[in-house]
Design an enzyme around this catalytic site. Sequence first.
Site, PDB file in Angstrom:
ATOM      1  N   GLU A 111      17.327  27.669  47.474  1.00  0.00           N
ATOM      2  CA  GLU A 111      16.149  26.822  47.698  1.00  0.00           C
ATOM      3  C   GLU A 111      16.470  25.341  47.496  1.00  0.00           C
ATOM      4  O   GLU A 111      15.890  24.680  46.648  1.00  0.00           O
ATOM      5  CB  GLU A 111      15.035  27.234  46.729  1.00  0.00           C
ATOM      6  CG  GLU A 111      14.431  28.579  47.046  1.00  0.00           C
ATOM      7  CD  GLU A 111      13.472  28.549  48.224  1.00  0.00           C
ATOM      8  OE1 GLU A 111      13.252  27.460  48.795  1.00  0.00           O
ATOM      9  OE2 GLU A 111      12.966  29.630  48.583  1.00  0.00           O
ATOM     10  N   GLU A 132      16.514  37.946  48.881  1.00  0.00           N
ATOM     11  CA  GLU A 132      15.429  38.283  47.954  1.00  0.00           C
ATOM     12  C   GLU A 132      14.378  39.033  48.760  1.00  0.00           C
ATOM     13  O   GLU A 132      14.025  38.604  49.859  1.00  0.00           O
ATOM     14  CB  GLU A 132      14.776  37.022  47.362  1.00  0.00           C
ATOM     15  CG  GLU A 132      15.691  36.231  46.455  1.00  0.00           C
ATOM     16  CD  GLU A 132      15.050  34.943  45.923  1.00  0.00           C
ATOM     17  OE1 GLU A 132      13.804  34.850  45.867  1.00  0.00           O
ATOM     18  OE2 GLU A 132      15.812  34.027  45.578  1.00  0.00           O
TER      19      GLU A 132
HETATM   20  C1  IPT Z   1      11.994  32.414  45.548  1.00  0.00           C
HETATM   21  C2  IPT Z   1      13.060  31.859  44.657  1.00  0.00           C
HETATM   22  O1  IPT Z   1      14.293  31.782  45.322  1.00  0.00           O
HETATM   23  C3  IPT Z   1      13.244  32.634  43.400  1.00  0.00           C
HETATM   24  O2  IPT Z   1      14.018  31.863  42.515  1.00  0.00           O
HETATM   25  C4  IPT Z   1      11.934  32.994  42.792  1.00  0.00           C
HETATM   26  O3  IPT Z   1      11.247  31.827  42.495  1.00  0.00           O
HETATM   27  C5  IPT Z   1      11.138  33.769  43.781  1.00  0.00           C
HETATM   28  O4  IPT Z   1      10.931  33.015  44.931  1.00  0.00           O
HETATM   29  C6  IPT Z   1       9.789  34.154  43.262  1.00  0.00           C
HETATM   30  O5  IPT Z   1       9.792  34.776  42.033  1.00  0.00           O
HETATM   31  S1  IPT Z   1      11.347  31.052  46.441  1.00  0.00           S
HETATM   32  C7  IPT Z   1       9.777  31.465  47.076  1.00  0.00           C
HETATM   33  C8  IPT Z   1       9.124  30.217  47.580  1.00  0.00           C
HETATM   34  C9  IPT Z   1       9.850  32.401  48.188  1.00  0.00           C
END
Ligand code: IPT
Length: 957
Positions: free
Chosen positions: A418, A488
């Site tokens: 990010e 993710e």
């Molecule tokens: C995404 C992040 O990469 C991760 O660090 C964590 O914050 C996660 O979301 C949520 O728990 S960023 C999000 C804007 C998709």
Amino acid sequence: MSFRTTPSVDYVEDVSPGSGALPPRAWYASSDARSLSLNGSWRFRLSATAGAEDDSFAEEGYDAGNWAEVTVPGHWVLQGDGAFGSPIYTNHLYPFPVDPPYVPTENPTGDHLRVFDLPSDWPSDGGAVLRFDGVESCARVWLNGTELGEFKGSRLAHEFAVGELLKPGSNVLAVRVHQWSAGSYLEDQDQWWLPGIFRDVTLLHRPAGSVADFFVHASYDHTTGEGTLRVDSGVDGRVLVPALDIDVATGEPVTVAVEPWTAETPKLYDGVLATDGERVPLRIGFRTVVLEDGLVKVNGTAVLFKGVNRHEWHPERGRALDLETMREDVLLMKRHNLNAVRTSHYPPHPAFLDLCDEYGLWVIDECDLETHGFTEQDWRDNPVDDDRWTPALLDRAARMVERDKNHPSIVFWSLGNEAGTGRGLTAMAEWIHGRDPERLVHYEGDWNCRDTDVYSRMYAFHDEVEKIGQQLDGGTHKRRELPFIQCEYAHAMGNGPGGLADYQELFEKYDRLQGGFIWEWIDHGVKHAELGYAYGGDFGEELHDGNFVCDGLVFPDRTPSPGLIEYKKVIEPVHIEGDGANGIVRITNKQDFADLSALAFEWSCQVDGETVESGSLSVPALVAGESAEVKLPEPPVDGRGGERQWTVRALLANDTSWAAKGHVVAWGQFAVGARPLPSFPATDRPVVEEGRITLGPAWFDARTGALLSIGGVEVGATPRLDVWRAPTDNDDGAEWQTDTRYGMLWRTLGLHRMRHRLVSVEAGDDALTVRTRVAPAAREVGLDTVYRWTSDGERLRLSVSVTPEGDWTVPLPRLGVRFGLPEADRVEWFGGGPGEAYPDSRTASMVGRWQSTVDRLQTPYVRPQENGARADVRWVELGGLRIEGDPEFWFTARRWTTEQLDAAQHRTDLAAGDTVWVNLDHGLHGVGSQSCGPGPLPQYFLKAEPVEFSFVFSTTR
Ligand code: IPT
């Protein structure tokens, strides 16, 4: 030596990575060169600003006798019982003004002092190096009064040459640590801000002629079965691998037949790199990682990543992890069928990577870089697109790659997380590709994939993932050629994630989809005397993101949550499906490399959930990807006409390094025939006398039609319609979600405050019928609800029919009945278990006979919310009652009401009352993962539509 009284603190806000440190190099533990751990108790003084104190504390002879003490490794805000400030949790918001590279004048600064004795037998030849494995966020270092330099890059190693400065006897190491620095702008990861020297501090002897740095290149040619080893070293030496009869000079390649390293078969060869000055143990894994035919292949085979994002976390020690905690993570991952880890969002303690090599996990090693907070200003001034910051970015890339380059488990280098897009990221990728062309580069933030070798996304919904799998997603020419991973997905916050099995189906269906990494491994709850576990806001932070920091597959104490149990089942390496009627089971080896020889198979047959016969099943040692059909024995005959089913399990045939023989790796269940439904002749008729109605074993209030007792078991509140659940984090959804967030709508509609209007109580010939209308204030929608009670003299049957009225545009949270029992503890049921399940997270729910207690039915989510439902329940016994379902139902029981659960913010807000509240649900809405991903898929919606369902009550006393 003289000291300025007002020390310059310019370095704190300087974009440069620092000065004085040695160039980065491989991290290793020498077998013979001496080292001295400087971990332990250090003197500590906290100041409110970076320049509050002069640097005289670094001088020899300084008396720090009245200072406090902290443990190193550690974070000062987690020590001293609040005397040293508190943790701050923000997701992407910087907890200081975005004014790069400047940081607030209020800048908690911890002076650390350690006086140590150099062991009397410390060698006098050669040099010495002082290594810091992790300091957040900026440190300035002195040894015996001489400044060594200063550095940033919290989760990266920094070394200083100290040979000239070391003295026999007592030495003084002084470290000034600033919580905020220019580096903080590059470290905006979604986690607690935790200053301190949180990883090891070590003094390393560097004998003359010792290895400075080395790079193990160990590839595998799957067409010949040979591995090629070449160890490049700054200092010439010999490379010995006894098991392979290798004895070659550094820099010289040698090719021999080897067993390759994979996450499934983590074969490591012990070796030694011997130079004049020292011997360095090597653990060599031969494998080749390439991008070929649009796929990530290892040793010629495409890999399916079944991964998780791992932050370093311990509920008391924060990111200061000991080896046993790291091992616990790896063992838990292996035992739950995971095969991959993304080290979100920074290189972990190096020992964790050793464990990944040893036990077998594919690793995406991610750089300590995130600038997410710049999204608030449309990424203007983003450091990754500003040349002034590029040296800092390159320094971080080099410190990651150089430190970790000898780990066979690492298949991807990740530029960070990010951080938007920009020239600095391109510079990092170019440098990494040049330095290590034998691995691939990952970064999610650039969907055009300019700098990467894989198309990576986070939280893409199922339908988009399917399009990507079908290559219908368009994108740049380069992206179309690349494989896809979700770095993710499936946000494991609170109850959930739902929809995992649906993702896995897609990953397995389309070659281009090479799997994903769940967000995330562990809840970052901070152990707290009053609250159980604290989350954002609990330390009075002015900006925070609440319990968004508790979104892991394991609870803060590493107890697996139902999400992990579900994931284990969804990604099991063997697929077991059966045709119960014909007694045939089909076994598929879903691994990428290993055959099934490590597994033993067992069959068992259950009648009404009780195992009546079992035996071992002989399954051929299928190679990866292969399937076979195996015949089961004849099912036992059951004279009583009970429900018969097969269960087939795959177990470890022998002890492994990560689990014992008998550990269940995979299982499948299939019915021999359909479930016989409870038969129920309505023979008794309701009798009305003195304000009471008697029907078989039950008493009702004649005026209200409320059930009062069954066979002497008092019922606290008559079973009545219930549609409310304490919204989960996934029901509530994240505020930025564009699709409908039903948790919010439910509350707006008033589903948490339904009113029940009694229409009529009719004692008929064979039934007591109670007609009602259930609806929220201020709305015209309602649920016409009829309760029809009958009895066969001993038992009592309740049929509920529900007819929605009005325009129901939202699904219902739940649909069933709720009632109270004065006393209940032990619970036994026949149905899905042992753990909780919801419509889209029920893969791991195994049908059987289960026992528990009301307390143990609860899933202790850090922020309390709906939990604990058991699926497919045929019958349950608790509190003196037996309840049979027609059809099967969802069962939940707790010592507080849904309303109390809904109001609670921490586990400690929940106190047991004197009633056990029981929910028998015909339906539940799915859970999804909308706290950061998609809501439940449409097939898991609980639509408001006409339904009828029944329960048969009897007593067990
Ligand atoms: C995404 C992040 O990469 C991760 O660090 C964590 O914050 C996660 O979301 C949520 O728990 S960023 C999000 C804007 C998709």
